[in-house]
Design a protein around this motif. Structure first.
Motif, PDB file in Angstrom:
ATOM      1  N   LYS A  65       0.841  -1.204   0.000  1.00 43.88           N
ATOM      2  CA  LYS A  65       0.000   0.000   0.000  1.00 43.88           C
ATOM      3  C   LYS A  65       0.882   1.264   0.000  1.00 43.88           C
ATOM      4  O   LYS A  65       0.619   2.219  -0.738  1.00 43.88           O
ATOM      5  CB  LYS A  65      -0.900  -0.022   1.235  1.00 43.88           C
ATOM      6  CG  LYS A  65      -1.887   1.096   1.290  1.00 43.88           C
ATOM      7  CD  LYS A  65      -2.680   1.052   2.566  1.00 43.88           C
ATOM      8  CE  LYS A  65      -3.473   2.315   2.735  1.00 43.88           C
ATOM      9  NZ  LYS A  65      -3.993   2.485   4.085  1.00 43.88           N
ATOM     10  N   TYR A  71      -0.987 -10.433  -9.296  1.00 41.70           N
ATOM     11  CA  TYR A  71      -0.864  -9.495  -8.174  1.00 41.70           C
ATOM     12  C   TYR A  71      -0.746  -8.057  -8.702  1.00 41.70           C
ATOM     13  O   TYR A  71      -1.424  -7.145  -8.219  1.00 41.70           O
ATOM     14  CB  TYR A  71       0.369  -9.882  -7.355  1.00 41.70           C
ATOM     15  CG  TYR A  71       0.514  -9.174  -6.034  1.00 41.70           C
ATOM     16  CD1 TYR A  71      -0.103  -9.662  -4.889  1.00 41.70           C
ATOM     17  CD2 TYR A  71       1.288  -8.017  -5.907  1.00 41.70           C
ATOM     18  CE1 TYR A  71       0.046  -9.027  -3.663  1.00 41.70           C
ATOM     19  CE2 TYR A  71       1.441  -7.377  -4.686  1.00 41.70           C
ATOM     20  CZ  TYR A  71       0.821  -7.894  -3.569  1.00 41.70           C
ATOM     21  OH  TYR A  71       0.963  -7.257  -2.358  1.00 41.70           O
ATOM     22  N   GLU A 107      -1.691  -6.920 -11.618  1.00 40.73           N
ATOM     23  CA  GLU A 107      -2.946  -6.491 -12.264  1.00 40.73           C
ATOM     24  C   GLU A 107      -3.992  -6.109 -11.225  1.00 40.73           C
ATOM     25  O   GLU A 107      -4.709  -5.124 -11.378  1.00 40.73           O
ATOM     26  CB  GLU A 107      -3.467  -7.610 -13.164  1.00 40.73           C
ATOM     27  CG  GLU A 107      -2.708  -7.698 -14.479  1.00 40.73           C
ATOM     28  CD  GLU A 107      -3.089  -8.916 -15.318  1.00 40.73           C
ATOM     29  OE1 GLU A 107      -2.434  -9.135 -16.347  1.00 40.73           O
ATOM     30  OE2 GLU A 107      -4.020  -9.652 -14.914  1.00 40.73           O
ATOM     31  N   ARG A 108      -4.064  -6.900 -10.173  1.00 46.50           N
ATOM     32  CA  ARG A 108      -5.047  -6.604  -9.121  1.00 46.50           C
ATOM     33  C   ARG A 108      -4.716  -5.301  -8.396  1.00 46.50           C
ATOM     34  O   ARG A 108      -5.601  -4.597  -7.920  1.00 46.50           O
ATOM     35  CB  ARG A 108      -5.114  -7.750  -8.112  1.00 46.50           C
ATOM     36  CG  ARG A 108      -5.778  -8.968  -8.677  1.00 46.50           C
ATOM     37  CD  ARG A 108      -5.761 -10.143  -7.745  1.00 46.50           C
ATOM     38  NE  ARG A 108      -6.526 -11.207  -8.342  1.00 46.50           N
ATOM     39  CZ  ARG A 108      -7.857 -11.286  -8.319  1.00 46.50           C
ATOM     40  NH1 ARG A 108      -8.554 -10.365  -7.674  1.00 46.50           N
ATOM     41  NH2 ARG A 108      -8.491 -12.259  -8.909  1.00 46.50           N
ATOM     42  N   LEU A 109      -3.432  -5.011  -8.325  1.00 48.20           N
ATOM     43  CA  LEU A 109      -3.011  -3.758  -7.700  1.00 48.20           C
ATOM     44  C   LEU A 109      -3.242  -2.576  -8.639  1.00 48.20           C
ATOM     45  O   LEU A 109      -3.357  -1.435  -8.203  1.00 48.20           O
ATOM     46  CB  LEU A 109      -1.517  -3.874  -7.334  1.00 48.20           C
ATOM     47  CG  LEU A 109      -0.887  -2.795  -6.485  1.00 48.20           C
ATOM     48  CD1 LEU A 109      -1.632  -2.640  -5.159  1.00 48.20           C
ATOM     49  CD2 LEU A 109       0.570  -3.121  -6.215  1.00 48.20           C
ATOM     50  N   GLY A 110      -3.341  -2.875  -9.928  1.00 43.73           N
ATOM     51  CA  GLY A 110      -3.633  -1.824 -10.908  1.00 43.73           C
ATOM     52  C   GLY A 110      -2.416  -0.993 -11.275  1.00 43.73           C
ATOM     53  O   GLY A 110      -2.529   0.227 -11.408  1.00 43.73           O
ATOM     54  N   TYR A 139      -8.300  -3.698   0.249  1.00 45.31           N
ATOM     55  CA  TYR A 139      -7.362  -2.863  -0.494  1.00 45.31           C
ATOM     56  C   TYR A 139      -7.236  -3.359  -1.929  1.00 45.31           C
ATOM     57  O   TYR A 139      -6.976  -4.542  -2.164  1.00 45.31           O
ATOM     58  CB  TYR A 139      -5.997  -2.856   0.172  1.00 45.31           C
ATOM     59  CG  TYR A 139      -5.025  -1.961  -0.541  1.00 45.31           C
ATOM     60  CD1 TYR A 139      -5.226  -0.586  -0.577  1.00 45.31           C
ATOM     61  CD2 TYR A 139      -3.942  -2.498  -1.218  1.00 45.31           C
ATOM     62  CE1 TYR A 139      -4.357   0.235  -1.262  1.00 45.31           C
ATOM     63  CE2 TYR A 139      -3.065  -1.678  -1.910  1.00 45.31           C
ATOM     64  CZ  TYR A 139      -3.285  -0.310  -1.926  1.00 45.31           C
ATOM     65  OH  TYR A 139      -2.431   0.516  -2.615  1.00 45.31           O
ATOM     66  N   ALA A 140      -7.387  -2.424  -2.844  1.00 43.75           N
ATOM     67  CA  ALA A 140      -7.299  -2.687  -4.293  1.00 43.75           C
ATOM     68  C   ALA A 140      -8.179  -3.912  -4.620  1.00 43.75           C
ATOM     69  O   ALA A 140      -9.221  -4.122  -3.988  1.00 43.75           O
ATOM     70  CB  ALA A 140      -5.847  -2.878  -4.708  1.00 43.75           C
ATOM     71  N   ARG A 141      -7.754  -4.709  -5.583  1.00 37.97           N
ATOM     72  CA  ARG A 141      -8.488  -5.950  -5.870  1.00 37.97           C
ATOM     73  C   ARG A 141      -7.758  -7.131  -5.247  1.00 37.97           C
ATOM     74  O   ARG A 141      -7.926  -8.266  -5.663  1.00 37.97           O
ATOM     75  CB  ARG A 141      -8.645  -6.132  -7.379  1.00 37.97           C
ATOM     76  CG  ARG A 141      -9.645  -5.126  -7.981  1.00 37.97           C
ATOM     77  CD  ARG A 141      -9.492  -5.025  -9.487  1.00 37.97           C
ATOM     78  NE  ARG A 141      -9.535  -6.326 -10.106  1.00 37.97           N
ATOM     79  CZ  ARG A 141      -8.718  -6.713 -11.101  1.00 37.97           C
ATOM     80  NH1 ARG A 141      -7.789  -5.896 -11.542  1.00 37.97           N
ATOM     81  NH2 ARG A 141      -8.824  -7.914 -11.626  1.00 37.97           N
ATOM     82  N   LEU A 142      -6.945  -6.802  -4.232  1.00 38.57           N
ATOM     83  CA  LEU A 142      -6.142  -7.837  -3.582  1.00 38.57           C
ATOM     84  C   LEU A 142      -6.817  -8.370  -2.320  1.00 38.57           C
ATOM     85  O   LEU A 142      -6.905  -9.586  -2.113  1.00 38.57           O
ATOM     86  CB  LEU A 142      -4.774  -7.260  -3.199  1.00 38.57           C
ATOM     87  CG  LEU A 142      -3.828  -6.916  -4.349  1.00 38.57           C
ATOM     88  CD1 LEU A 142      -2.659  -6.080  -3.844  1.00 38.57           C
ATOM     89  CD2 LEU A 142      -3.321  -8.197  -4.999  1.00 38.57           C
ATOM     90  N   TYR A 143      -7.247  -7.470  -1.452  1.00 34.41           N
ATOM     91  CA  TYR A 143      -7.786  -7.868  -0.144  1.00 34.41           C
ATOM     92  C   TYR A 143      -9.251  -7.445  -0.060  1.00 34.41           C
ATOM     93  O   TYR A 143      -9.560  -6.273  -0.236  1.00 34.41           O
ATOM     94  CB  TYR A 143      -6.960  -7.226   0.968  1.00 34.41           C
ATOM     95  CG  TYR A 143      -5.487  -7.524   0.804  1.00 34.41           C
ATOM     96  CD1 TYR A 143      -4.993  -8.807   1.014  1.00 34.41           C
ATOM     97  CD2 TYR A 143      -4.602  -6.541   0.371  1.00 34.41           C
ATOM     98  CE1 TYR A 143      -3.654  -9.104   0.822  1.00 34.41           C
ATOM     99  CE2 TYR A 143      -3.255  -6.820   0.175  1.00 34.41           C
ATOM    100  CZ  TYR A 143      -2.786  -8.100   0.395  1.00 34.41           C
ATOM    101  OH  TYR A 143      -1.456  -8.386   0.189  1.00 34.41           O
TER     102      TYR A 143
END
Lengths: 205, 138
Positions: A87, A122, A124-127, B53-57
């Motif tokens: 983060k 990971y 991609e999900r974080l963008g 958080y984000a598309r992670l959690y």
């Protein structure tokens, strides 16, 4: 003329500001293992390595040549400090913005589970864009050796409950375009983000 | 002399008020101690606001639609495999928190169900204890 009437303190302050601005780059310290030969001190530079990025493309010491970058160590299923480090690094990513000579580099310390596909998912999900943030896979021994010997980052497998299988440093490591470590930051602390961003800008100037 | 019916009513109301006050005080106490458990165990992934958080959690609002005790096994055992929330699939595993004690679970659940605009129940240690035993005997 009005400019002649400005008090001497004004000129002194202006000169001090100019000098400080010019020298701010050099105010960042050098970290790492040093070698002293006569009057010369040299700092250990990034060793050669050959890893893969989240797209399975080669990621080597050549990729980082001439770039300022921030490195950290993490693993995808980490239940402890990694989510908060990610983060904070995402905040750095957003604040620095696109810079051709800057990269974020996250090395997995769990290459058995964190395959290239898992790292891509990971990211991609974080963008985040691969151009600006690489998630890096390498053989465990090579990654750990580089972590210990160059980045001064500790990492080890750990069987204790709640660790997720690994213990590791939460540092963000700032490296300059010559491969020398110029800053160490606690990646678990939000207050470190502005300091890191300011130091990145100093190195990019 | 027979006591007036109104005296009985007043005493009953006062007792009910006391019990209700004790319940509320205990619930607040549990929720505030549960916040510490949340900050230590959960906040890194699910964040201060419970939104993930984000598309992670993943966010927690979906899980909080279940009854509190239904979450005990999930927290103790963790989860592997994906979960879909609001059309988004979350694939990262949730670690097991088998080291949490019954009172920590009760306080954590009380916190979760009485935060972010919710007014939920006090989750007692005794009911968590029963559920913990059921989870572990599965």
């Amino acid at each position: 003329m009005a400019i002649n009437r400005l008090p001497i303190n004004y000129w002194l302050l202006t000169c001090a500001w100019v000098v400080a601005s010019c020298s701010s780059h050099s105010t960042l310290p050098f970290y790492g293992i040093e070698t002293i030969e006569g009057a010369d001190t040299t700092f250990r530079e990034l060793p050669d390595f050959s890893f893969l990025d989240q797209d399975g493309q080669p990621f080597t010491h050549e990729t980082l040549k001439g770039k300022v970058y921030v490195a950290d160590f993490f693993f995808v299923s980490c239940p402890t400090i990694c989510p908060v480090m990610t983060k904070h690094l995402k905040e750095v990513y957003d604040k620095v913005g696109p810079e051709p000579n800057f990269l974020l580099v996250s090395h997995t310390i769990d290459p058995r589970h964190d395959t290239v596909e898992a790292l891509r998912d990971y990211a991609e999900r974080l963008g985040v864009s691969k151009d600006r943030w690489r998630f890096v896979w390498g053989h465990k021994d090579a990654v750990y050796h580089m972590g210990h010997s160059f980045y001064m980052a500790s990492m080890q497998e750990d069987g204790s409950e709640g660790s997720g299988g690994y213990l590791h440093s939460g540092s963000f490591i700032l490296v300059d375009a010559h491969g020398r470590i110029r800053g160490l930051y606690d990646g678990t602390q939000a207050r470190e983000v502005p300091r890191l961003v300011a130091d990145i800008h100093k190195l990019l100037r | 002399m027979r006591p007036n019916i109104w005296v009985y009513c007043c005493i009953s109301l006062a007792l009910a008020g006391c019990l209700s006050d004790n319940y509320t005080i205990k619930k607040r106490q549990y929720a505030s101690q549960g916040r510490l458990v949340y900050q230590k165990q959960c906040v890194n992934c699910h964040q201060d606001d419970g939104n993930g958080y984000a598309r992670l959690y993943p966010p927690l609002h979906h899980a909080l639609q279940s009854k509190p005790l239904d979450l005990v096994c999930l927290i103790l055992e963790g989860r592997r495999g994906s979960v879909v929330i609001d059309g988004e699939s979350y694939t990262l595993p949730m670690p097991a928190f088998g080291h949490l004690k019954d009172d920590e679970l009760a306080k954590l659940l009380t916190y979760l169900y009485n935060t972010w605009g919710q007014e939920g129940p006090l989750v007692g240690v005794d009911e968590v204890e029963k559920q913990t035993r059921a989870c572990r005997s599965k």
